[in-house]
Design a protein around this motif. Sequence first.
Motif, PDB file in Angstrom:
ATOM      1  N   LEU A   1       0.916  -0.915   0.259  1.00  0.00           N
ATOM      2  CA  LEU A   1       0.176   0.085   0.226  1.00  0.00           C
ATOM      3  C   LEU A   1       1.026   1.002  -0.135  1.00  0.00           C
ATOM      4  O   LEU A   1       0.646   2.362  -0.421  1.00  0.00           O
ATOM      5  CB  LEU A   1      -0.981  -0.104   1.006  1.00  0.00           C
ATOM      6  CG  LEU A   1      -2.143  -0.601   1.655  1.00  0.00           C
ATOM      7  CD1 LEU A   1      -2.446  -0.697   2.684  1.00  0.00           C
ATOM      8  CD2 LEU A   1      -3.058  -0.986   0.149  1.00  0.00           C
ATOM      9  N   ARG A   2       2.049   1.264   0.231  1.00  0.00           N
ATOM     10  CA  ARG A   2       3.366   2.598  -0.006  1.00  0.00           C
ATOM     11  C   ARG A   2       2.624   3.056  -1.084  1.00  0.00           C
ATOM     12  O   ARG A   2       3.227   2.834  -2.152  1.00  0.00           O
ATOM     13  CB  ARG A   2       4.740   1.499   0.265  1.00  0.00           C
ATOM     14  CG  ARG A   2       5.502   2.121   2.068  1.00  0.00           C
ATOM     15  CD  ARG A   2       6.297   0.902   2.068  1.00  0.00           C
ATOM     16  NE  ARG A   2       7.119   1.719   1.310  1.00  0.00           N
ATOM     17  CZ  ARG A   2       8.280   1.912   2.084  1.00  0.00           C
ATOM     18  NH1 ARG A   2       7.709   3.033   3.534  1.00  0.00           N
ATOM     19  NH2 ARG A   2       8.963   3.486   1.703  1.00  0.00           N
ATOM     20  N   GLY A   3       2.451   4.576  -1.218  1.00  0.00           N
ATOM     21  CA  GLY A   3       2.786   5.655  -2.316  1.00  0.00           C
ATOM     22  C   GLY A   3       1.381   4.994  -3.064  1.00  0.00           C
ATOM     23  O   GLY A   3       1.397   5.276  -3.909  1.00  0.00           O
ATOM     24  N   THR A   4       0.702   4.830  -2.824  1.00  0.00           N
ATOM     25  CA  THR A   4      -1.131   4.189  -3.432  1.00  0.00           C
ATOM     26  C   THR A   4      -1.346   4.885  -2.354  1.00  0.00           C
ATOM     27  O   THR A   4      -2.146   5.317  -1.575  1.00  0.00           O
ATOM     28  CB  THR A   4      -1.023   3.378  -3.593  1.00  0.00           C
ATOM     29  OG1 THR A   4      -1.453   2.246  -1.868  1.00  0.00           O
ATOM     30  CG2 THR A   4      -0.165   1.922  -3.844  1.00  0.00           C
ATOM     31  N   THR A   5      -3.074   5.383  -3.626  1.00  0.00           N
ATOM     32  CA  THR A   5      -4.241   6.155  -3.335  1.00  0.00           C
ATOM     33  C   THR A   5      -5.953   5.370  -3.624  1.00  0.00           C
ATOM     34  O   THR A   5      -5.587   5.019  -3.979  1.00  0.00           O
ATOM     35  CB  THR A   5      -4.545   7.218  -3.462  1.00  0.00           C
ATOM     36  OG1 THR A   5      -3.271   7.959  -2.908  1.00  0.00           O
ATOM     37  CG2 THR A   5      -5.537   7.822  -3.177  1.00  0.00           C
ATOM     38  N   VAL A   6      -6.251   4.646  -2.484  1.00  0.00           N
ATOM     39  CA  VAL A   6      -7.168   3.982  -2.676  1.00  0.00           C
ATOM     40  C   VAL A   6      -8.626   3.955  -1.533  1.00  0.00           C
ATOM     41  O   VAL A   6      -8.823   4.879  -1.332  1.00  0.00           O
ATOM     42  CB  VAL A   6      -6.809   1.955  -1.566  1.00  0.00           C
ATOM     43  CG1 VAL A   6      -5.799   1.570  -2.554  1.00  0.00           C
ATOM     44  CG2 VAL A   6      -6.882   2.020  -0.167  1.00  0.00           C
ATOM     45  N   LYS A   7      -9.421   3.911  -2.382  1.00  0.00           N
ATOM     46  CA  LYS A   7     -11.178   4.408  -2.481  1.00  0.00           C
ATOM     47  C   LYS A   7     -11.738   3.410  -0.970  1.00  0.00           C
ATOM     48  O   LYS A   7     -10.690   2.039  -1.145  1.00  0.00           O
ATOM     49  CB  LYS A   7     -11.927   3.917  -3.240  1.00  0.00           C
ATOM     50  CG  LYS A   7     -13.467   4.018  -3.242  1.00  0.00           C
ATOM     51  CD  LYS A   7     -14.103   3.924  -4.057  1.00  0.00           C
ATOM     52  CE  LYS A   7     -15.461   4.897  -4.017  1.00  0.00           C
ATOM     53  NZ  LYS A   7     -16.768   4.535  -5.069  1.00  0.00           N
ATOM     54  N   MET A   8     -12.001   4.114  -0.180  1.00  0.00           N
ATOM     55  CA  MET A   8     -12.271   3.852   1.414  1.00  0.00           C
ATOM     56  C   MET A   8     -13.674   2.847   0.663  1.00  0.00           C
ATOM     57  O   MET A   8     -14.637   3.535   0.076  1.00  0.00           O
ATOM     58  CB  MET A   8     -12.778   4.500   1.889  1.00  0.00           C
ATOM     59  CG  MET A   8     -13.153   4.355   3.243  1.00  0.00           C
ATOM     60  SD  MET A   8     -14.039   6.309   5.012  1.00  0.00           S
ATOM     61  CE  MET A   8     -12.159   6.967   4.279  1.00  0.00           C
TER      62      MET A   8
END
Length: 627
Positions: free
Chosen positions: A390-397
């Motif tokens: 998950l490092r450096g990522t943007t994910v939808k809640m």
Amino acid sequence: MSNDVTLPALGESVTEGTVTRWLKSVGDTVEVDEPLLEVSTDKVDTEIPSPVAGTLNEILAEEDDTVEVGAVLARIGDAGEAPAAESAPAEQSAPAQESAPAQESAPAPQSAPATPAQESAPASAPAQESAPAAASAPAGGGQDVTLPALGESVTEGTVTRWLKSVGDSVEVDEPLLEVSTDKVDTEIPSPVAGTLNEILAEEDDTVEVGAVLARIGEAGAAPAAESAPAEQSAPAPESAPAQESAPAPQSTASQPAQAEPASSPAAEAAAPAAQESAAAPASAPAQESSPAPASAPAPASAPAVAAASTDAGSVEGGGYVTPIVRKLAKERGVDLESISGTGVGGRIRKEDVLEAAEAASKSAPAPASAPASAPAASAPAAEAPKVSELRGTTVKMSRIRKITSDKMMESLHGMAQLTSVVEVDCSKIWALRNKAKNGFQEREGVKLTFLPFFTRAVSEALAEHAFLNASVDGDSIVYHDSVNLSLAVDTPKGLMLPTMYNAEDKTVGDHAKEIADLATRARDGGLKAQDISNGTFSVTNTGSGGTLHDTPIVPSPQVGILATCAIIKRPVVVTGPNGEDVISIRPMVYLPLSYDHRIVDGADAAKFLQTVKKRIEAGAFESEVGL
């Protein structure tokens, strides 16, 4: 006489639900409590049963409609009564009759000998061909299978496994594939009977709701990929030979594709040849040969990929894994083929992977300890930190994470929360559990952990101290007549609070069995609406992760939550046999209690905690664990 079917209350604070699928159609006969439809809310996905027996006369809420609790979903009349919605299809079918000639004439342009028809109506023929395909008419090239709405706010899903291959015959409602979302893992059924002509979404692909997953044609019909080149080149008379020769290359290309993983060099060698033939001058023979390499690999490679992916994710007993579990297995170095899934239908769960990883780690130290001459070399490898993907990522809640976030903020800012803590000596229940755990597991089939002792003590204390087994209703305080414990469970999808009803009337053994059952069903998606409703007090076992101290947030509208932290052996000062102070090593635990200070005073909270403390330190649970 007809009876209304309304949307019932599906959980505390749930005000609406989304119709995800109707299990019955207008005119079907239903029995009492027979499932009519499936509904998804922000807390649970469940089936709505029929309240009466009779005939389903009218459906008032279509699939994907969001309706409020109490809204009428359908009407059921007496058995044999004429459906109320019969007149509507009749009116709707009038325009369809006008287009019937177009559908009848559609097969003519699609067949190779129909060049006269193409010459006489070159402008209208393509329109007639596309109309049946768009309308998914039986005589057309097939019907699209799309990803349906799988719950409120679910916008996409991941294809985890195809259950059918191109060319297979399928029946109506027969499962075609399995899809995983952030809320549910489910099977997608076939909307029609026929032959699976084309697969458009491969395993591990993430597709949006409404996207086309596959196409299904008539039973015995040629796959859609064969007719696709012909349809595209229908206006040109040169396409007739290509259409006639297309089935031959398709049938021969489909068999090597099944063994593609073993013959990948041959496939690589064939690729340049296909490119050369595509770059050749546009002659009639080139047109006949190009559709075969261009169209055959698309449907033919799908079953090969599906077979490879299925083999990678399958285990004995037909189990399979979701992408989340597959990723966890990769991180922990677990071979999925060596695991037998314990979930529904043999599904491999997160817990199965963690248990396999733990078992591997326990067996690893034996060979690692053999080379005693180089302890320093092995230590860094074992302590190497793992880097999260998950490092450096943007994910939808996720939906559950969003609901949890909103509820926690609402609770934290909607009441005056305070936390009080006591320290408890667990020596008695420590010894009692060690003595009873083996026989208990053999007799009851579940492990005897420390948590049931705490939930049992809390339930008894709540019966005495009713001010914590309460809720605020406007300017009133509701003191509940039974103890319904909400138990915090960590699941792959987020935090859930299943309910143990009438906990004060159950023994430690009953608590142990019900805690195990609720936790399993919460992680496997087997909870129903009533299983996560009507809680009056919460318990969260933060100590299972090694937490020494905690300040839990009270879930509104409850007014109290107790955390059971880690039990740690440490030196403490106790009273000796002659009344003197002595230092002794004891298993100790902190029990933080968060409560709503609007209706619970600090003195009341202290009294409750002392009652729980005395019950645990007395440890008089022998008869409740079978001793």
